[in-house]
Design a protein around this motif. Structure first.
Motif, PDB file in Angstrom:
ATOM      1  N   ALA A 181       0.840  -1.207   0.000  1.00 20.43           N
ATOM      2  CA  ALA A 181       0.000   0.000   0.000  1.00 20.43           C
ATOM      3  C   ALA A 181       0.870   1.252   0.000  1.00 20.43           C
ATOM      4  O   ALA A 181       0.655   2.173  -0.785  1.00 20.43           O
ATOM      5  N   CYS A 182       1.869   1.277   0.885  1.00 15.17           N
ATOM      6  CA  CYS A 182       2.728   2.466   0.957  1.00 15.17           C
ATOM      7  C   CYS A 182       4.078   2.109   1.548  1.00 15.17           C
ATOM      8  O   CYS A 182       4.236   1.098   2.245  1.00 15.17           O
ATOM      9  N   VAL A 183       5.038   2.948   1.255  1.00 13.03           N
ATOM     10  CA  VAL A 183       6.335   2.949   1.923  1.00 13.03           C
ATOM     11  C   VAL A 183       6.400   4.240   2.711  1.00 13.03           C
ATOM     12  O   VAL A 183       6.178   5.321   2.163  1.00 13.03           O
ATOM     13  N   ILE A 184       6.670   4.145   4.008  1.00 18.32           N
ATOM     14  CA  ILE A 184       6.749   5.331   4.849  1.00 18.32           C
ATOM     15  C   ILE A 184       8.154   5.461   5.419  1.00 18.32           C
ATOM     16  O   ILE A 184       8.754   4.474   5.854  1.00 18.32           O
ATOM     17  N   LEU A 185       8.674   6.669   5.399  1.00 16.16           N
ATOM     18  CA  LEU A 185       9.999   6.933   5.952  1.00 16.16           C
ATOM     19  C   LEU A 185      10.154   8.407   6.239  1.00 16.16           C
ATOM     20  O   LEU A 185       9.455   9.248   5.674  1.00 16.16           O
ATOM     21  N   ASP A 186      11.062   8.718   7.151  1.00 22.04           N
ATOM     22  CA  ASP A 186      11.523  10.100   7.256  1.00 22.04           C
ATOM     23  C   ASP A 186      12.682  10.211   6.267  1.00 22.04           C
ATOM     24  O   ASP A 186      13.676   9.494   6.381  1.00 22.04           O
ATOM     25  N   PRO A 187      12.544  11.064   5.251  1.00 20.91           N
ATOM     26  CA  PRO A 187      13.507  11.062   4.139  1.00 20.91           C
ATOM     27  C   PRO A 187      14.929  11.380   4.581  1.00 20.91           C
ATOM     28  O   PRO A 187      15.887  10.956   3.939  1.00 20.91           O
ATOM     29  N   LEU A 188      15.058  12.134   5.657  1.00 19.03           N
ATOM     30  CA  LEU A 188      16.340  12.312   6.324  1.00 19.03           C
ATOM     31  C   LEU A 188      16.169  11.631   7.672  1.00 19.03           C
ATOM     32  O   LEU A 188      15.419  12.115   8.514  1.00 19.03           O
ATOM     33  N   GLN A 189      16.813  10.510   7.883  1.00 20.67           N
ATOM     34  CA  GLN A 189      16.536   9.720   9.077  1.00 20.67           C
ATOM     35  C   GLN A 189      17.000  10.434  10.339  1.00 20.67           C
ATOM     36  O   GLN A 189      18.190  10.517  10.632  1.00 20.67           O
ATOM     37  N   SER A 190      16.043  10.941  11.085  1.00 19.51           N
ATOM     38  CA  SER A 190      16.355  11.770  12.249  1.00 19.51           C
ATOM     39  C   SER A 190      16.819  10.942  13.440  1.00 19.51           C
ATOM     40  O   SER A 190      17.941  11.107  13.932  1.00 19.51           O
ATOM     41  N   GLU A 191      15.959  10.036  13.931  1.00 21.76           N
ATOM     42  CA  GLU A 191      16.276   9.330  15.160  1.00 21.76           C
ATOM     43  C   GLU A 191      17.352   8.265  14.991  1.00 21.76           C
ATOM     44  O   GLU A 191      17.793   7.672  15.969  1.00 21.76           O
ATOM     45  N   ALA A 192      17.777   8.011  13.781  1.00 21.59           N
ATOM     46  CA  ALA A 192      18.925   7.132  13.558  1.00 21.59           C
ATOM     47  C   ALA A 192      20.241   7.886  13.744  1.00 21.59           C
ATOM     48  O   ALA A 192      21.311   7.291  13.626  1.00 21.59           O
ATOM     49  N   GLY A 193      20.141   9.191  14.035  1.00 20.75           N
ATOM     50  CA  GLY A 193      21.341   9.994  14.217  1.00 20.75           C
ATOM     51  C   GLY A 193      21.676  10.823  12.999  1.00 20.75           C
ATOM     52  O   GLY A 193      22.834  11.032  12.668  1.00 20.75           O
ATOM     53  N   LEU A 194      20.624  11.282  12.310  1.00 19.43           N
ATOM     54  CA  LEU A 194      20.771  12.168  11.159  1.00 19.43           C
ATOM     55  C   LEU A 194      21.511  11.495  10.001  1.00 19.43           C
ATOM     56  O   LEU A 194      22.618  11.863   9.634  1.00 19.43           O
ATOM     57  N   HIS A 195      20.879  10.480   9.435  1.00 22.37           N
ATOM     58  CA  HIS A 195      21.424   9.795   8.270  1.00 22.37           C
ATOM     59  C   HIS A 195      20.830  10.394   7.001  1.00 22.37           C
ATOM     60  O   HIS A 195      19.616  10.496   6.853  1.00 22.37           O
ATOM     61  N   LEU A 196      21.688  10.758   6.086  1.00 20.39           N
ATOM     62  CA  LEU A 196      21.275  11.374   4.831  1.00 20.39           C
ATOM     63  C   LEU A 196      21.153  10.329   3.735  1.00 20.39           C
ATOM     64  O   LEU A 196      21.846   9.308   3.757  1.00 20.39           O
ATOM     65  N   PRO A 197      20.278  10.558   2.754  1.00 20.33           N
ATOM     66  CA  PRO A 197      20.166   9.611   1.637  1.00 20.33           C
ATOM     67  C   PRO A 197      21.445   9.593   0.807  1.00 20.33           C
ATOM     68  O   PRO A 197      22.102  10.617   0.637  1.00 20.33           O
ATOM     69  N   GLU A 198      21.773   8.420   0.294  1.00 27.32           N
ATOM     70  CA  GLU A 198      22.979   8.239  -0.516  1.00 27.32           C
ATOM     71  C   GLU A 198      22.624   7.579  -1.841  1.00 27.32           C
ATOM     72  O   GLU A 198      21.613   6.908  -1.962  1.00 27.32           O
ATOM     73  N   ASN A 199      23.488   7.774  -2.830  1.00 35.53           N
ATOM     74  CA  ASN A 199      23.371   7.079  -4.128  1.00 35.53           C
ATOM     75  C   ASN A 199      22.007   7.280  -4.780  1.00 35.53           C
ATOM     76  O   ASN A 199      21.422   6.340  -5.327  1.00 35.53           O
ATOM     77  N   ASP A 200      21.493   8.508  -4.668  1.00 37.57           N
ATOM     78  CA  ASP A 200      20.215   8.844  -5.301  1.00 37.57           C
ATOM     79  C   ASP A 200      19.080   7.979  -4.754  1.00 37.57           C
ATOM     80  O   ASP A 200      18.117   7.664  -5.470  1.00 37.57           O
ATOM     81  N   TYR A 201      19.194   7.605  -3.487  1.00 33.33           N
ATOM     82  CA  TYR A 201      18.265   6.643  -2.893  1.00 33.33           C
ATOM     83  C   TYR A 201      16.807   7.074  -2.998  1.00 33.33           C
ATOM     84  O   TYR A 201      15.934   6.272  -3.380  1.00 33.33           O
ATOM     85  N   LEU A 202      16.504   8.323  -2.653  1.00 34.84           N
ATOM     86  CA  LEU A 202      15.105   8.740  -2.609  1.00 34.84           C
ATOM     87  C   LEU A 202      14.473   8.794  -3.997  1.00 34.84           C
ATOM     88  O   LEU A 202      13.288   8.475  -4.155  1.00 34.84           O
ATOM     89  N   HIS A 203      15.235   9.178  -5.006  1.00 32.72           N
ATOM     90  CA  HIS A 203      14.693   9.165  -6.362  1.00 32.72           C
ATOM     91  C   HIS A 203      14.436   7.741  -6.846  1.00 32.72           C
ATOM     92  O   HIS A 203      13.422   7.458  -7.501  1.00 32.72           O
TER      93      HIS A 203
END
Length: 394
Positions: A181-203
């Motif tokens: 039905a859906c994929v849910i995420l915080d696009p910049l992972q906050s509570e993981a310790g501020l993890h940023l997307p890599e390798n064009d992950y979000l696109h």
């Protein structure tokens, strides 16, 4: 007479064995003041709530003006209420065409619950995919997509048909299927310790969801309203089908929202009617405060200066031997220490030196820096000195 501290422990439900116990009497700008008058720099903005600081006069004025007119009138969605309508219009002017239908609720957890229901209702599917080390709230539905079992095991059974994948893992995108039905995420992972997307992950995630007819849900409860250098973090990456906001959305008042297209949102109107309902969602006083806060952010361009301010913090703190790494996006930083024990020692020193911060749920050796966006450059300089002083005292 019992002290406030005794009353706190006697009557208020506790969330941990060791609360911070600060007794704050007032707050203004970036500062909290305890009963002795001692000031503390709020380095977490009430955990991503007070993006324009505490007791901003424009927000107080908006609240007072609304109080003179009315407070609660009717459950959400039945009456036409100016604060809700005006706030939705102002937000819509800063969002793309696919995010123009707003459902106001009370909090981030409730907004996540609404987003889950909306995705299931619109797609006719039941599988929810979420990320490891993700946090979306503590209600039962949100807990079902919590990315850490240590917070979930005591409350099982939870929602069925949920699946966890790893953030930034491109191979895991294959788990997204025509049953999802859906994929849910915080696009910049906050509570993981501020993890940023890599390798064009979000696109790539966006493309996979589109290919399989899956709704993409971005939880920007912490990153929305200017924190990351744009009004919303998705502006720097990919556009979701459903956007979840809360915390700073209300300008210090309780408010959340899930936002989508009118086509998707209208699926909650029928089969059954009242597909989602809330009594206090979109409270007129909260919407008035939220609108005032949004106007301040836009007028003062606080979202545009956030990255420069965050970089100044990183520059001032980098190189200290007690800091093992610093991650920064906008005015949001994660500072890694050697271990969790070091963090707890530092927290006591911070409080003694007039600083308030906290760790991340899934990164307990790291402390966050996310002060109000209108912190001045001079205040950053002074605050960085206090942080360095505290690190030296470890």
């Amino acid at each position: 007479m019992l002290t406030q501290k005794r009353l706190f422990y006697q009557y208020l439900a506790q969330t941990s064995p060791s609360p911070i116990e600060l007794e704050i009497e007032r707050a203004e700008g970036i500062y909290l003041y305890d009963r002795t008058g001692k000031s503390y720099v709020d380095l977490i903005s009430g955990v991503a709530v007070n993006n324009v600081g505490h007791s901003h006069p424009a927000i107080i004025e908006a609240i007072q003006n609304q109080l003179k007119k009315h407070m609660h009138l009717m459950v959400y969605g039945e009456y036409i209420q100016s604060p809700q309508v005006q706030f939705a219009q102002a937000l819509s002017e800063n969002l793309p065409e696919c995010l123009q239908s707003f459902y106001f609720v009370n909090s981030g957890s409730e907004a996540v619950e609404g987003a889950i229901k909306l995705a299931k209702r619109y797609t006719g599917r039941s599988e929810i995919i979420y990320m490891k080390n993700a946090y979306h709230g503590s209600t039962s539905g949100a807990l079902s997509i919590m990315g850490g079992e240590e917070f979930r095991y005591a409350f099982r059974p939870l929602l069925p048909n949920t699946r966890q994948i790893a953030y930034n893992n491109l191979n895991d995108l294959d788990e997204i299927s025509s049953q999802t039905a859906c994929v849910i995420l915080d696009p910049l992972q906050s509570e993981a310790g501020l993890h940023l997307p890599e390798n064009d992950y979000l696109h790539l995630l966006r493309n996979r969801c589109t290919e399989k007819g899956v709704l993409l849900v971005f939880d920007e409860v912490q990153t929305g309203l200017g924190r990351t250098g744009s009004l919303f973090y998705f502006e720097q990456s990919a556009t979701p089908d459903i956007l979840v906001l809360a915390k700073a959305l209300g300008g210090g008042m309780p408010l959340g929202a899930f936002i989508s297209s009118k086509q998707i949102m209208d699926s909650l109107m029928s089969n059954p009617v009242l597909g989602h309902i809330t009594t206090f969602g979109g409270h007129p006083v909260s919407c008035a405060a939220g609108l005032a806060s949004l106007r301040i952010i836009l007028a003062e361009k606080l979202h545009k200066s956030a990255d420069e301010k965050g970089k100044l913090f990183a520059e001032k703190l980098s190189g200290h031997p007690k800091l093992k790494a610093i991650r920064q996006k906008g005015l949001f930083l994660a500072c890694d220490l050697e271990d969790e024990e070091t963090y707890w020692k530092l927290l006591k020193i911070f409080i003694h030196n007039g600083l308030v911060t906290d760790s991340f749920l899934f990164k307990l050796n790291s402390f966050r820096i996310a002060p109000p966006l209108n912190i001045t450059y001079a205040q950053i300089e002074e605050t960085a000195k206090l942080i360095l002083k505290s690190l030296d005292e470890l």
